[in-house]
Write a protein that holds these residues in place. Sequence first.
Motif, PDB file in Angstrom:
ATOM      1  N   GLY A 125       0.828  -1.195   0.000  1.00  0.00           N
ATOM      2  CA  GLY A 125       0.000   0.000   0.000  1.00  0.00           C
ATOM      3  C   GLY A 125       0.865   1.249   0.000  1.00  0.00           C
ATOM      4  O   GLY A 125       1.833   1.334   0.759  1.00  0.00           O
ATOM      5  N   CYS A 126       0.539   2.217  -0.842  1.00  0.00           N
ATOM      6  CA  CYS A 126       1.343   3.431  -0.959  1.00  0.00           C
ATOM      7  C   CYS A 126       0.484   4.676  -0.754  1.00  0.00           C
ATOM      8  O   CYS A 126      -0.603   4.800  -1.325  1.00  0.00           O
ATOM      9  N   LEU A 127       1.000   5.584   0.057  1.00  0.00           N
ATOM     10  CA  LEU A 127       0.425   6.913   0.187  1.00  0.00           C
ATOM     11  C   LEU A 127       1.441   7.915  -0.341  1.00  0.00           C
ATOM     12  O   LEU A 127       2.641   7.783  -0.092  1.00  0.00           O
ATOM     13  N   LEU A 128       0.966   8.897  -1.073  1.00  0.00           N
ATOM     14  CA  LEU A 128       1.837   9.958  -1.550  1.00  0.00           C
ATOM     15  C   LEU A 128       1.987  10.982  -0.437  1.00  0.00           C
ATOM     16  O   LEU A 128       0.997  11.479   0.102  1.00  0.00           O
ATOM     17  N   GLN A 129       3.233  11.293  -0.069  1.00  0.00           N
ATOM     18  CA  GLN A 129       3.463  12.325   0.936  1.00  0.00           C
ATOM     19  C   GLN A 129       3.403  13.683   0.262  1.00  0.00           C
ATOM     20  O   GLN A 129       4.174  13.976  -0.642  1.00  0.00           O
ATOM     21  N   VAL A 130       2.481  14.513   0.716  1.00  0.00           N
ATOM     22  CA  VAL A 130       2.271  15.834   0.127  1.00  0.00           C
ATOM     23  C   VAL A 130       2.995  16.878   0.961  1.00  0.00           C
ATOM     24  O   VAL A 130       2.812  16.965   2.179  1.00  0.00           O
ATOM     25  N   ALA A 131       3.830  17.668   0.303  1.00  0.00           N
ATOM     26  CA  ALA A 131       4.569  18.739   0.972  1.00  0.00           C
ATOM     27  C   ALA A 131       3.820  20.048   0.782  1.00  0.00           C
ATOM     28  O   ALA A 131       3.793  20.602  -0.319  1.00  0.00           O
ATOM     29  N   LEU A 132       3.215  20.535   1.850  1.00  0.00           N
ATOM     30  CA  LEU A 132       2.473  21.787   1.759  1.00  0.00           C
ATOM     31  C   LEU A 132       3.362  22.998   1.986  1.00  0.00           C
ATOM     32  O   LEU A 132       2.884  24.134   2.007  1.00  0.00           O
ATOM     33  N   LEU A 165      -2.193   2.189  -4.918  1.00  0.00           N
ATOM     34  CA  LEU A 165      -2.338   3.593  -4.547  1.00  0.00           C
ATOM     35  C   LEU A 165      -3.491   3.732  -3.561  1.00  0.00           C
ATOM     36  O   LEU A 165      -4.649   3.536  -3.909  1.00  0.00           O
ATOM     37  N   ASP A 166      -3.158   4.077  -2.310  1.00  0.00           N
ATOM     38  CA  ASP A 166      -4.184   4.102  -1.259  1.00  0.00           C
ATOM     39  C   ASP A 166      -4.594   5.494  -0.823  1.00  0.00           C
ATOM     40  O   ASP A 166      -5.633   5.646  -0.174  1.00  0.00           O
ATOM     41  N   ASP A 195      -9.616  15.626  -5.164  1.00  0.00           N
ATOM     42  CA  ASP A 195      -9.150  15.672  -6.557  1.00  0.00           C
ATOM     43  C   ASP A 195      -8.563  14.321  -6.979  1.00  0.00           C
ATOM     44  O   ASP A 195      -8.829  13.835  -8.086  1.00  0.00           O
ATOM     45  N   LEU A 196      -7.769  13.721  -6.101  1.00  0.00           N
ATOM     46  CA  LEU A 196      -7.141  12.440  -6.423  1.00  0.00           C
ATOM     47  C   LEU A 196      -8.187  11.364  -6.650  1.00  0.00           C
ATOM     48  O   LEU A 196      -8.081  10.547  -7.579  1.00  0.00           O
ATOM     49  N   ARG A 197      -9.209  11.346  -5.807  1.00  0.00           N
ATOM     50  CA  ARG A 197     -10.228  10.296  -5.906  1.00  0.00           C
ATOM     51  C   ARG A 197     -11.099  10.425  -7.146  1.00  0.00           C
ATOM     52  O   ARG A 197     -11.767   9.464  -7.538  1.00  0.00           O
ATOM     53  N   SER A 198     -11.072  11.577  -7.800  1.00  0.00           N
ATOM     54  CA  SER A 198     -11.836  11.721  -9.042  1.00  0.00           C
ATOM     55  C   SER A 198     -11.258  10.838 -10.133  1.00  0.00           C
ATOM     56  O   SER A 198     -11.980  10.345 -11.006  1.00  0.00           O
ATOM     57  N   SER A 199      -9.932  10.586 -10.078  1.00  0.00           N
ATOM     58  CA  SER A 199      -9.301   9.713 -11.073  1.00  0.00           C
ATOM     59  C   SER A 199      -8.862   8.375 -10.489  1.00  0.00           C
ATOM     60  O   SER A 199      -8.617   7.428 -11.232  1.00  0.00           O
ATOM     61  N   HIS A 200      -8.760   8.297  -9.156  1.00  0.00           N
ATOM     62  CA  HIS A 200      -8.375   7.052  -8.470  1.00  0.00           C
ATOM     63  C   HIS A 200      -9.333   6.837  -7.291  1.00  0.00           C
ATOM     64  O   HIS A 200      -8.974   7.117  -6.137  1.00  0.00           O
ATOM     65  N   PRO A 201     -10.546   6.367  -7.568  1.00  0.00           N
ATOM     66  CA  PRO A 201     -11.591   6.305  -6.546  1.00  0.00           C
ATOM     67  C   PRO A 201     -11.227   5.477  -5.315  1.00  0.00           C
ATOM     68  O   PRO A 201     -11.777   5.716  -4.227  1.00  0.00           O
ATOM     69  N   ALA A 202     -10.337   4.510  -5.454  1.00  0.00           N
ATOM     70  CA  ALA A 202      -9.998   3.653  -4.318  1.00  0.00           C
ATOM     71  C   ALA A 202      -8.961   4.273  -3.384  1.00  0.00           C
ATOM     72  O   ALA A 202      -8.682   3.725  -2.313  1.00  0.00           O
ATOM     73  N   ALA A 203      -8.402   5.417  -3.771  1.00  0.00           N
ATOM     74  CA  ALA A 203      -7.346   6.053  -2.962  1.00  0.00           C
ATOM     75  C   ALA A 203      -7.978   6.903  -1.873  1.00  0.00           C
ATOM     76  O   ALA A 203      -7.887   8.136  -1.870  1.00  0.00           O
ATOM     77  N   THR A 204      -8.591   6.251  -0.903  1.00  0.00           N
ATOM     78  CA  THR A 204      -9.429   6.937   0.085  1.00  0.00           C
ATOM     79  C   THR A 204      -8.724   7.271   1.396  1.00  0.00           C
ATOM     80  O   THR A 204      -9.271   7.979   2.234  1.00  0.00           O
TER      81      THR A 204
END
Length: 239
Positions: A125-132, A165-166, A195-204
Amino acid sequence: MTDRKDELAANLAKVERRIADACAAAGRARDEVTLIVVTKTYPASDVRILAELGVRHVAENRDQDAAPKAEACSDLPLTWHFVGQLQTNKVRSVVGYADFVQSVDRSRLVTALSKEAVRAGRELGCLLQVALDAGESGRGERGGVGPGGIEELAALVAGAPGLRLDGLMTVAPLTGEYAGREPAAFERLMDLSTDLRSSHPAATMVSAGMSTDLEQAVTAGATHVRVGSAVLGVRPRLG
């Protein structure tokens, strides 16, 4: 050991109450939020106590500490999350025990994780780390990809063998426009998750919030909170 178990049980109960109260205030069910206990710098004996107390998700941020600890606790019903900046030369080791890597932030790391997951016959399982704190592009001070890089990186992970992609993860930034503004930072992460879930619905999955700001993360909609010191105590200084 009994004293330590009592201490951890009391701390865990306080954190559980904080999460439950935050969920109630936000109109969310308690089971919408998963507690991940960050066990970095603490011994395998603490992990075993936590498992006895019902903890099922633990996190580590340094492979050299995590690998032997995971091995020592391999008989326990635990889900292991790797949450630190990950160098590619540590990927094979991390894939050996981690169920999730929450700090995916560059294409080279995706390639390495995919190769080792396939080699090990695992789905990671992978989460993208977002740098704000990185603006729209670039990398954050503590790793992570800028919001503008999420779409491209997500597509890489989604198409990589052995990877799943989780969702997204962030750490409240210390610099930039969101420094000291945890509620705004977590709201921004939730918008990016939508926004991510609009193209990857399972990435919840949305992993945000730690000991000091878990309530703000729950209010924003986080599905996972990463709590260390509030459960285990103030960490010893690393020499």
